[in-house]
Design a protein around this motif. Structure first.
Motif, PDB file in Angstrom:
ATOM      1  N   LEU A  16       1.022  -1.574   0.121  1.00  0.00           N
ATOM      2  CA  LEU A  16       0.015  -0.046   0.120  1.00  0.00           C
ATOM      3  C   LEU A  16       0.656   1.095  -0.035  1.00  0.00           C
ATOM      4  O   LEU A  16       0.553   2.133  -0.928  1.00  0.00           O
ATOM      5  CB  LEU A  16      -1.191   0.329   0.904  1.00  0.00           C
ATOM      6  CG  LEU A  16      -1.840  -1.092   1.294  1.00  0.00           C
ATOM      7  CD1 LEU A  16      -3.010  -1.072   1.927  1.00  0.00           C
ATOM      8  CD2 LEU A  16      -3.299  -0.843  -0.311  1.00  0.00           C
ATOM      9  N   ILE A  17       2.094   1.017   0.650  1.00  0.00           N
ATOM     10  CA  ILE A  17       2.901   2.383   0.463  1.00  0.00           C
ATOM     11  C   ILE A  17       3.649   2.717  -0.335  1.00  0.00           C
ATOM     12  O   ILE A  17       3.145   3.622  -1.506  1.00  0.00           O
ATOM     13  CB  ILE A  17       4.068   2.714   1.493  1.00  0.00           C
ATOM     14  CG1 ILE A  17       3.439   1.998   3.039  1.00  0.00           C
ATOM     15  CG2 ILE A  17       4.792   2.754   1.928  1.00  0.00           C
ATOM     16  CD1 ILE A  17       4.568   1.736   4.540  1.00  0.00           C
ATOM     17  N   GLY A  18       3.395   1.539  -1.135  1.00  0.00           N
ATOM     18  CA  GLY A  18       3.917   1.847  -2.399  1.00  0.00           C
ATOM     19  C   GLY A  18       3.185   2.159  -3.644  1.00  0.00           C
ATOM     20  O   GLY A  18       3.693   3.190  -4.550  1.00  0.00           O
ATOM     21  N   VAL A  19       1.832   1.984  -3.369  1.00  0.00           N
ATOM     22  CA  VAL A  19       0.816   2.583  -4.787  1.00  0.00           C
ATOM     23  C   VAL A  19       1.244   4.318  -4.213  1.00  0.00           C
ATOM     24  O   VAL A  19       0.115   4.517  -5.042  1.00  0.00           O
ATOM     25  CB  VAL A  19      -0.439   1.289  -4.129  1.00  0.00           C
ATOM     26  CG1 VAL A  19      -1.655   2.844  -4.426  1.00  0.00           C
ATOM     27  CG2 VAL A  19      -0.536   0.008  -4.340  1.00  0.00           C
ATOM     28  N   PHE A  20       0.587   4.810  -2.857  1.00  0.00           N
ATOM     29  CA  PHE A  20       0.861   5.848  -2.646  1.00  0.00           C
ATOM     30  C   PHE A  20       2.102   6.557  -2.892  1.00  0.00           C
ATOM     31  O   PHE A  20       1.838   7.733  -3.790  1.00  0.00           O
ATOM     32  CB  PHE A  20       0.936   6.054  -1.086  1.00  0.00           C
ATOM     33  CG  PHE A  20       0.007   5.897  -0.026  1.00  0.00           C
ATOM     34  CD1 PHE A  20      -1.056   7.100  -0.592  1.00  0.00           C
ATOM     35  CD2 PHE A  20      -0.699   4.425   0.340  1.00  0.00           C
ATOM     36  CE1 PHE A  20      -2.344   7.465   0.223  1.00  0.00           C
ATOM     37  CE2 PHE A  20      -1.821   4.705   0.964  1.00  0.00           C
ATOM     38  CZ  PHE A  20      -2.671   5.972   0.707  1.00  0.00           C
TER      39      PHE A  20
END
Length: 205
Positions: free
Chosen positions: A89-93
């Motif tokens: 999810l941090i990668g998506v951000f």
């Protein structure tokens, strides 16, 4: 033997191996989504309006998170406690940072806090995540230049090494500041800069 043991304890322990694997997971969205879209995004979104709006939007986001962070109890208080889904999810951000005017570190820090990390964990993880991201960006620039002479390659490598080093120092300073302070100053800074961009391009110019 003692030196090898010290090196192993510092860099090869399982916790650090798992941390770098999670960082690799965080890099996947940018590789799979960001790289194919980057040229298109630069072509259609690299203009004063988008840059100003992103400055204002993330400025407001920083102010919201600064207030939100005061009244919550973080779910994740160490990098080791990050789940694999959290890393993704941090990668998506991080992909959001491909939009001009968006801060990569700002996007990942805001994303980390919104999914439940402490401010300190979000800052620390963002610092480590910057290493492969900037290395990859430098490598892509070398590939993009194509056939160049040895002298040109040497100059390019030196320039990128200096930029890489300065970026690491700047991010490290930023992370140190964030560990002790909230995001209010960054929020107002981005809002002020966004308003100045709009003022310059649509009123003064």
């Amino acid at each position: 033997v003692g030196g090898l043991q010290s090196f192993g304890d510092r860099y090869c322990c399982m916790d650090k191996i798992v941390m770098w694997l999670k960082i690799a997971v965080s890099c996947l969205p940018a590789m799979l989504i960001g790289l194919p879209l980057k040229a298109w995004l630069d072509k259609h979104f690299y203009n004063p309006t988008v840059v100003a709006l992103m400055l204002l939007l993330y400025g407001a986001g920083f102010l919201f998170v600064a207030r939100y962070n005061r009244s919550r109890k973080p779910r994740v208080n160490s990098i080791a406690a990050l789940r694999w889904s959290d890393a993704l999810l941090i990668g998506v951000f991080q992909v959001l940072a491909l939009i001009p005017g968006t801060s990569r570190s700002g996007a990942t820090i805001l994303g980390g806090i919104l999914i439940g990390t402490s401010r300190e964990v979000a800052a620390e993880y963002t610092f480590f995540l910057a290493v492969p991201v900037m290395f990859g960006a430098s490598l892509l620039k070398i590939v993009k230049f194509g056939a160049i002479s040895g002298t040109e390659l040497g100059v390019l490598l030196v320039c990128m090494a200096v930029a890489f080093g300065v970026s690491i120092l700047a991010i490290r300073f930023l992370m140190g500041y964030i560990r002790k302070h909230d995001f209010t100053a960054f929020g107002w800074y981005r809002i002020g800069l966004g308003l100045l961009v709009l003022l310059y391009f649509y009123v003064i110019r």
